[in-house]
Design an enzyme around this catalytic site. Sequence first.
Site, PDB file in Angstrom:
ATOM      1  N   LYS A 284     -18.388  -2.189   7.122  1.00  0.00           N
ATOM      2  CA  LYS A 284     -17.635  -0.873   6.778  1.00  0.00           C
ATOM      3  C   LYS A 284     -18.568   0.311   7.215  1.00  0.00           C
ATOM      4  CE  LYS A 284     -14.816   2.246   5.404  1.00  0.00           C
ATOM      5  NZ  LYS A 284     -13.687   2.778   6.046  1.00  0.00           N
TER       6      LYS A 284
ATOM      7  N   GLU B  43      -7.177   8.784   7.020  1.00  0.00           N
ATOM      8  CA  GLU B  43      -6.176   9.803   6.652  1.00  0.00           C
ATOM      9  C   GLU B  43      -5.446  10.487   7.454  1.00  0.00           C
ATOM     10  OE1 GLU B  43      -8.290  12.355   3.655  1.00  0.00           O
ATOM     11  OE2 GLU B  43      -9.297  10.565   2.631  1.00  0.00           O
TER      12      GLU B  43
ATOM     13  N   CYS C  64     -15.357  10.113   3.720  1.00  0.00           N
ATOM     14  CA  CYS C  64     -15.971   8.880   3.995  1.00  0.00           C
ATOM     15  C   CYS C  64     -17.387   9.117   4.815  1.00  0.00           C
ATOM     16  CB  CYS C  64     -15.051   7.840   4.862  1.00  0.00           C
ATOM     17  SG  CYS C  64     -13.621   7.454   3.823  1.00  0.00           S
TER      18      CYS C  64
HETATM   19  N1  NAD Z   1      -9.979   8.090   1.971  1.00  0.00           N
HETATM   20  C1  NAD Z   1     -10.316   7.338   2.838  1.00  0.00           C
HETATM   21  O1  NAD Z   1     -10.026   7.611   4.128  1.00  0.00           O
HETATM   22  C2  NAD Z   1     -10.953   5.958   2.821  1.00  0.00           C
HETATM   23  C3  NAD Z   1     -10.900   5.323   3.847  1.00  0.00           C
HETATM   24  C4  NAD Z   1     -11.618   3.917   3.811  1.00  0.00           C
HETATM   25  C5  NAD Z   1     -12.177   3.425   2.622  1.00  0.00           C
HETATM   26  N2  NAD Z   1     -12.316   4.593   1.600  1.00  0.00           N
HETATM   27  C6  NAD Z   1     -13.259   4.209   0.295  1.00  0.00           C
HETATM   28  O2  NAD Z   1     -11.922   3.753  -0.528  1.00  0.00           O
HETATM   29  C7  NAD Z   1     -12.259   4.188  -2.010  1.00  0.00           C
HETATM   30  C8  NAD Z   1     -11.537   5.194  -2.472  1.00  0.00           C
HETATM   31  O3  NAD Z   1     -11.163   6.348  -1.933  1.00  0.00           O
HETATM   32  P1  NAD Z   1      -9.890   7.356  -2.036  1.00  0.00           P
HETATM   33  O4  NAD Z   1     -10.083   8.387  -1.013  1.00  0.00           O
HETATM   34  O5  NAD Z   1      -8.910   6.564  -2.037  1.00  0.00           O
HETATM   35  O6  NAD Z   1     -10.553   8.060  -3.462  1.00  0.00           O
HETATM   36  P2  NAD Z   1      -9.751   8.802  -4.366  1.00  0.00           P
HETATM   37  O7  NAD Z   1     -10.588   9.578  -5.090  1.00  0.00           O
HETATM   38  O8  NAD Z   1      -8.477   9.317  -3.621  1.00  0.00           O
HETATM   39  O9  NAD Z   1      -9.067   7.774  -5.232  1.00  0.00           O
HETATM   40  C9  NAD Z   1      -9.887   7.001  -6.294  1.00  0.00           C
HETATM   41  C10 NAD Z   1      -8.888   6.817  -7.569  1.00  0.00           C
HETATM   42  O10 NAD Z   1      -9.471   6.048  -8.449  1.00  0.00           O
HETATM   43  C11 NAD Z   1      -9.239   6.416  -9.909  1.00  0.00           C
HETATM   44  N3  NAD Z   1     -10.240   6.032 -10.647  1.00  0.00           N
HETATM   45  C12 NAD Z   1     -11.509   6.378 -10.908  1.00  0.00           C
HETATM   46  N4  NAD Z   1     -12.366   5.623 -11.914  1.00  0.00           N
HETATM   47  C13 NAD Z   1     -11.303   4.683 -12.139  1.00  0.00           C
HETATM   48  C14 NAD Z   1     -11.234   3.720 -13.329  1.00  0.00           C
HETATM   49  N5  NAD Z   1     -12.436   3.460 -13.829  1.00  0.00           N
HETATM   50  N6  NAD Z   1     -10.105   2.951 -13.424  1.00  0.00           N
HETATM   51  C15 NAD Z   1      -8.867   3.318 -12.572  1.00  0.00           C
HETATM   52  N7  NAD Z   1      -9.039   4.294 -11.800  1.00  0.00           N
HETATM   53  C16 NAD Z   1     -10.043   4.961 -11.581  1.00  0.00           C
HETATM   54  C17 NAD Z   1      -9.249   8.067  -9.425  1.00  0.00           C
HETATM   55  O11 NAD Z   1      -8.639   8.874 -10.634  1.00  0.00           O
HETATM   56  C18 NAD Z   1      -8.583   8.057  -8.208  1.00  0.00           C
HETATM   57  O12 NAD Z   1      -7.274   8.236  -8.277  1.00  0.00           O
HETATM   58  C19 NAD Z   1     -13.760   4.801  -1.756  1.00  0.00           C
HETATM   59  O13 NAD Z   1     -14.855   3.653  -2.022  1.00  0.00           O
HETATM   60  C20 NAD Z   1     -13.814   5.339  -0.205  1.00  0.00           C
HETATM   61  O14 NAD Z   1     -14.891   5.350   0.279  1.00  0.00           O
HETATM   62  C21 NAD Z   1     -11.522   5.717   1.690  1.00  0.00           C
END
Ligand code: NAD
Length: 452
Positions: free
Chosen positions: A210, A158, A266
């Site tokens: 990861k 991020e 994370c």
């Molecule tokens: N944020 C980071 O820096 C980052 C980096 C690498 C990996 N990740 C991983 O990626 C994944 C997502 O992280 P994020 O930070 O983007 O999360 P986030 O909470 O910002 O976004 C998740 C989105 O999914 C939506 N959602 C939830 N359930 C749903 C469903 N059943 N159908 C449709 N939409 C649905 C939510 O409304 C939300 O908008 C996690 O597993 C996280 O660990 C995050």
Amino acid sequence: MKIAVIGSGYVGLVAGACFAESGNTVVCVDNNEQKIEGLKKGLIPIYEPGLKELVLRNAAEGRLSFTTDLPAAIKSSLIHFIAVGTPPGADGAADLRSVMEVARNIGRHMESFKIVVDKSTVPVGTADKVKTAIREELAKRGVSYEFDVVSNPEFLKEGAAIEDFMKPDRVVIGTDNVRTAAIMKELYDPFMRKQNRLITMDVRSAEMTKYAANAMLATRITFMNQIANLCERLGADVAAVREGIGADTRIGYDFLFSGPGYGGSCFPKDVKALIKTAEECQYDFLLLKAVTEANERQKQVLSDKVLKLLGDSSKAQPLDGRTIACWGLSFKPRTDDMREAPALTVIGNLLAMGAKVRAHDPEALQEAVKHFGTRVDLCTHQYEMLCGCDALIVVTDWNEYRNPDFDRIKAALKQPIVVDGRNLYKLSRMREAGFTYVPLGRSSRDRIEGVS
Ligand SMILES: NC(=O)c1ccc[n+]([C@@H]2O[C@H](COP(=O)([O-])OP(=O)(O)OC[C@H]3O[C@@H](n4cnc5c(N)ncnc54)[C@H](O)[C@@H]3O)[C@@H](O)[C@H]2O)c1
């Protein structure tokens, strides 16, 4: 290629926009109607440098669209990225309910060959569960379509998410299927024109990669925080130690800054999930348990320093009557993400000890309302908020805090106390300016060359 990205948060929205930018037709799906309605109007729900421009351009050019209609998105796409949240459950394990719900929906609505990609961070074995769920749904329908489940964990940071996605240092693809590997390679080719950075492996190793990466980084941060705490007690300077060990090429300079503990969406959850995964196969991951505990303690360090400086032990609430200014709320600069941010613990502790708290952050004030409501005075001006405060704590190292107007700070504070959780300022400068300056892990002595 036709792509559906399911989950339009930090990862999904960035991935969707970047895939659209390289010419694909992308539909971003989310079950949060408000979010999708906003995106359709060009309202970006998160702060991420460069994201707004990318989303608006690709939406205007017709390559990027937004919907809550998952069945339609499934029918029209070949590749389905699952990028929903996997927050920690009560026992620390990753909560896979959203991932599995999406998987079942894919099984319910697919009508041709599909590639299903786990982009969310999920424990080893999840791709197998996703496969089983899709198979079960197809069996209920009495149909059989081919599909493949791929693990493609995301490594973006991020604050630099677009840059990381567009110019990745590696893309990990976990699959046993040669045809799918070739399609994934084609999809990622535009992002690695200079050099191939695609690493293909089996699905379980990709899932593990990861967690191993995040656990390693969390461990480095925690190690350095503990070295800093020890430096403080021994009269050594962690800034000098950092330079001294970073110069060793086997160690390197990255992730060696001490601070108020790691946070974000994370590291905390992924370290906990890996401990839980280990438990489930009767392995006691001692090192990561210590990392988690040390990090929780580290989050207490800044409020402990304020207590030591300003606390009155005769009062039930030792900071009663004090007002503390806090610079920085997001867990790191260039994001508005406050999930597990150290600021939550620091401010929570100060409030519990009776202090009033005023806080500034360039991007996270709206997020902060969700956490603190009216309990904290959230301020849009970095200097005005200091007027009449007993001390300033720097919690997040945003650029605007790196070289501030010290005269203004001193004139505004009731007493010139700065507790610096990010070691941003020179010891000699702060002393000459008459501050009581409390950094992390640094002695008050100057370095020989006078650069401290
Ligand atoms: N944020 C980071 O820096 C980052 C980096 C690498 C990996 N990740 C991983 O990626 C994944 C997502 O992280 P994020 O930070 O983007 O999360 P986030 O909470 O910002 O976004 C998740 C989105 O999914 C939506 N959602 C939830 N359930 C749903 C469903 N059943 N159908 C449709 N939409 C649905 C939510 O409304 C939300 O908008 C996690 O597993 C996280 O660990 C995050």
